[in-house]
Design a protein around this motif. Structure first.
Motif, PDB file in Angstrom:
ATOM      1  N   LYS A  47       0.880  -1.170   0.000  1.00 29.44           N
ATOM      2  CA  LYS A  47       0.000   0.000   0.000  1.00 29.44           C
ATOM      3  C   LYS A  47       0.909   1.209   0.000  1.00 29.44           C
ATOM      4  O   LYS A  47       1.791   1.325   0.846  1.00 29.44           O
ATOM      5  N   ARG A  48       0.717   2.083  -0.972  1.00 36.01           N
ATOM      6  CA  ARG A  48       1.620   3.222  -1.096  1.00 36.01           C
ATOM      7  C   ARG A  48       0.853   4.534  -1.115  1.00 36.01           C
ATOM      8  O   ARG A  48      -0.200   4.642  -1.730  1.00 36.01           O
ATOM      9  N   MET A  49       1.444   5.534  -0.472  1.00 34.87           N
ATOM     10  CA  MET A  49       0.955   6.904  -0.572  1.00 34.87           C
ATOM     11  C   MET A  49       2.006   7.637  -1.409  1.00 34.87           C
ATOM     12  O   MET A  49       3.197   7.511  -1.152  1.00 34.87           O
ATOM     13  N   MET A  50       1.539   8.376  -2.422  1.00 35.17           N
ATOM     14  CA  MET A  50       2.493   8.942  -3.392  1.00 35.17           C
ATOM     15  C   MET A  50       2.468  10.473  -3.436  1.00 35.17           C
ATOM     16  O   MET A  50       1.434  11.100  -3.210  1.00 35.17           O
ATOM     17  N   LYS A  51       3.616  10.997  -3.828  1.00 36.13           N
ATOM     18  CA  LYS A  51       3.700  12.422  -4.179  1.00 36.13           C
ATOM     19  C   LYS A  51       3.383  12.523  -5.658  1.00 36.13           C
ATOM     20  O   LYS A  51       3.814  11.687  -6.452  1.00 36.13           O
ATOM     21  N   CYS A  52       2.635  13.588  -6.044  1.00 36.25           N
ATOM     22  CA  CYS A  52       2.270  13.695  -7.461  1.00 36.25           C
ATOM     23  C   CYS A  52       3.366  14.388  -8.273  1.00 36.25           C
ATOM     24  O   CYS A  52       3.380  14.327  -9.498  1.00 36.25           O
ATOM     25  N   GLY A  53       4.245  15.108  -7.577  1.00 35.11           N
ATOM     26  CA  GLY A  53       5.353  15.733  -8.287  1.00 35.11           C
ATOM     27  C   GLY A  53       5.159  17.225  -8.557  1.00 35.11           C
ATOM     28  O   GLY A  53       6.096  17.907  -8.971  1.00 35.11           O
ATOM     29  N   LYS A  54       3.931  17.685  -8.311  1.00 35.28           N
ATOM     30  CA  LYS A  54       3.685  19.121  -8.512  1.00 35.28           C
ATOM     31  C   LYS A  54       4.227  19.889  -7.299  1.00 35.28           C
ATOM     32  O   LYS A  54       3.859  19.580  -6.166  1.00 35.28           O
ATOM     33  N   ALA A  55       5.048  20.889  -7.575  1.00 38.43           N
ATOM     34  CA  ALA A  55       5.729  21.614  -6.498  1.00 38.43           C
ATOM     35  C   ALA A  55       4.744  22.353  -5.589  1.00 38.43           C
ATOM     36  O   ALA A  55       4.961  22.467  -4.389  1.00 38.43           O
ATOM     37  N   GLN A  56       3.635  22.838  -6.188  1.00 35.76           N
ATOM     38  CA  GLN A  56       2.685  23.639  -5.394  1.00 35.76           C
ATOM     39  C   GLN A  56       1.655  22.787  -4.656  1.00 35.76           C
ATOM     40  O   GLN A  56       0.852  23.304  -3.884  1.00 35.76           O
ATOM     41  N   CYS A  57       1.629  21.465  -4.903  1.00 39.42           N
ATOM     42  CA  CYS A  57       0.673  20.578  -4.238  1.00 39.42           C
ATOM     43  C   CYS A  57       1.088  20.344  -2.789  1.00 39.42           C
ATOM     44  O   CYS A  57       2.281  20.327  -2.462  1.00 39.42           O
ATOM     45  N   ALA A  58       0.079  20.194  -1.928  1.00 40.85           N
ATOM     46  CA  ALA A  58       0.344  19.999  -0.495  1.00 40.85           C
ATOM     47  C   ALA A  58       1.208  18.765  -0.225  1.00 40.85           C
ATOM     48  O   ALA A  58       1.956  18.724   0.756  1.00 40.85           O
ATOM     49  N   CYS A  59       1.103  17.771  -1.115  1.00 46.09           N
ATOM     50  CA  CYS A  59       1.845  16.520  -0.906  1.00 46.09           C
ATOM     51  C   CYS A  59       3.363  16.730  -0.957  1.00 46.09           C
ATOM     52  O   CYS A  59       4.126  15.921  -0.428  1.00 46.09           O
ATOM     53  N   ALA A  60       3.777  17.813  -1.589  1.00 50.29           N
ATOM     54  CA  ALA A  60       5.211  18.064  -1.744  1.00 50.29           C
ATOM     55  C   ALA A  60       5.900  18.304  -0.406  1.00 50.29           C
ATOM     56  O   ALA A  60       7.047  17.900  -0.209  1.00 50.29           O
ATOM     57  N   SER A  61       5.160  18.976   0.514  1.00 52.83           N
ATOM     58  CA  SER A  61       5.795  19.331   1.787  1.00 52.83           C
ATOM     59  C   SER A  61       5.208  18.579   2.975  1.00 52.83           C
ATOM     60  O   SER A  61       5.828  18.516   4.034  1.00 52.83           O
ATOM     61  N   ASP A  62       4.010  18.013   2.817  1.00 51.64           N
ATOM     62  CA  ASP A  62       3.348  17.349   3.946  1.00 51.64           C
ATOM     63  C   ASP A  62       3.101  15.868   3.622  1.00 51.64           C
ATOM     64  O   ASP A  62       2.310  15.541   2.735  1.00 51.64           O
ATOM     65  N   ALA A  63       3.778  15.013   4.370  1.00 52.31           N
ATOM     66  CA  ALA A  63       3.691  13.565   4.119  1.00 52.31           C
ATOM     67  C   ALA A  63       2.268  13.030   4.333  1.00 52.31           C
ATOM     68  O   ALA A  63       1.865  12.060   3.702  1.00 52.31           O
ATOM     69  N   THR A  64       1.496  13.707   5.197  1.00 47.83           N
ATOM     70  CA  THR A  64       0.129  13.240   5.455  1.00 47.83           C
ATOM     71  C   THR A  64      -0.830  13.633   4.337  1.00 47.83           C
ATOM     72  O   THR A  64      -1.966  13.175   4.292  1.00 47.83           O
ATOM     73  N   LYS A  65      -0.371  14.511   3.425  1.00 46.33           N
ATOM     74  CA  LYS A  65      -1.222  14.958   2.310  1.00 46.33           C
ATOM     75  C   LYS A  65      -0.903  14.225   1.008  1.00 46.33           C
ATOM     76  O   LYS A  65      -1.322  14.653  -0.069  1.00 46.33           O
ATOM     77  N   ARG A  66      -0.123  13.185   1.132  1.00 48.16           N
ATOM     78  CA  ARG A  66       0.207  12.415  -0.085  1.00 48.16           C
ATOM     79  C   ARG A  66      -1.047  11.752  -0.645  1.00 48.16           C
ATOM     80  O   ARG A  66      -2.024  11.534   0.072  1.00 48.16           O
ATOM     81  N   HIS A  67      -0.988  11.408  -1.932  1.00 49.32           N
ATOM     82  CA  HIS A  67      -2.152  10.830  -2.626  1.00 49.32           C
ATOM     83  C   HIS A  67      -2.192   9.315  -2.471  1.00 49.32           C
ATOM     84  O   HIS A  67      -1.183   8.662  -2.365  1.00 49.32           O
TER      85      HIS A  67
END
Ligand SMILES: [Zn+2]
Length: 132
Positions: A47-67
């Motif tokens: 089971k993986r949570m991923m970063k989308c790669g967009k610099a402005q997306c919340a996932c870039a800086s917050d591990a809990t906001k990964r997709h």
């Protein structure tokens, strides 16, 4: 003297037969376990949570906001790791199948060990009946 050694060898062979009988029963018991095995699949479901790669997306800086979660089945084939994407619906099916595979492997290892023991016994028995 020779009568004593004959009876000793008889005792030994009786013990061998009793042990062989037990091993055979155990083999049959374990073999029945094979019928309990459901669909199986080699590998592990991740089971993986991923970063989308967009610099402005919340996932870039917050591990809990990964997709995700995203699921994949991973296994080795010919020495290479293979990853297969799974839908959220498929993931539990494959997870159960992977568990069945591990159960099957354990069972086969036990049957293999037991078979070798029984084969050794049977070979000794056959050798003891050799007529020179
Ligand atoms: Zn993102």
């Amino acid at each position: 003297m020779s009568r004593v050694s004959v009876s000793k060898s008889k005792v030994r062979s009786a013990a061998r037969n009793a042990s062989l009988e037990r091993q055979t029963q155990r083999f049959l018991e374990l073999r029945r376990g094979l019928e309990q095995i459901d669909y199986f699949c080699k590998g592990t479901v991740l089971k993986r949570m991923m970063k989308c790669g967009k610099a402005q997306c919340a996932c870039a800086s917050d591990a809990t906001k990964r997709h995700g979660p995203y699921f994949e089945l991973t296994y080795k084939a010919n020495g290479k790791t293979v990853n297969v994407k799974l839908s959220p619906e498929a993931a539990p099916l494959y997870r159960a199948a992977a568990q069945q595979y591990r159960k099957l492997k354990t069972l086969i290892n036990r049957l293999d060990k037991l078979s070798k023991t029984i084969l050794r016994h049977q070979a000794k028995l056959a050798e003891s009946m050799r007529q020179d």
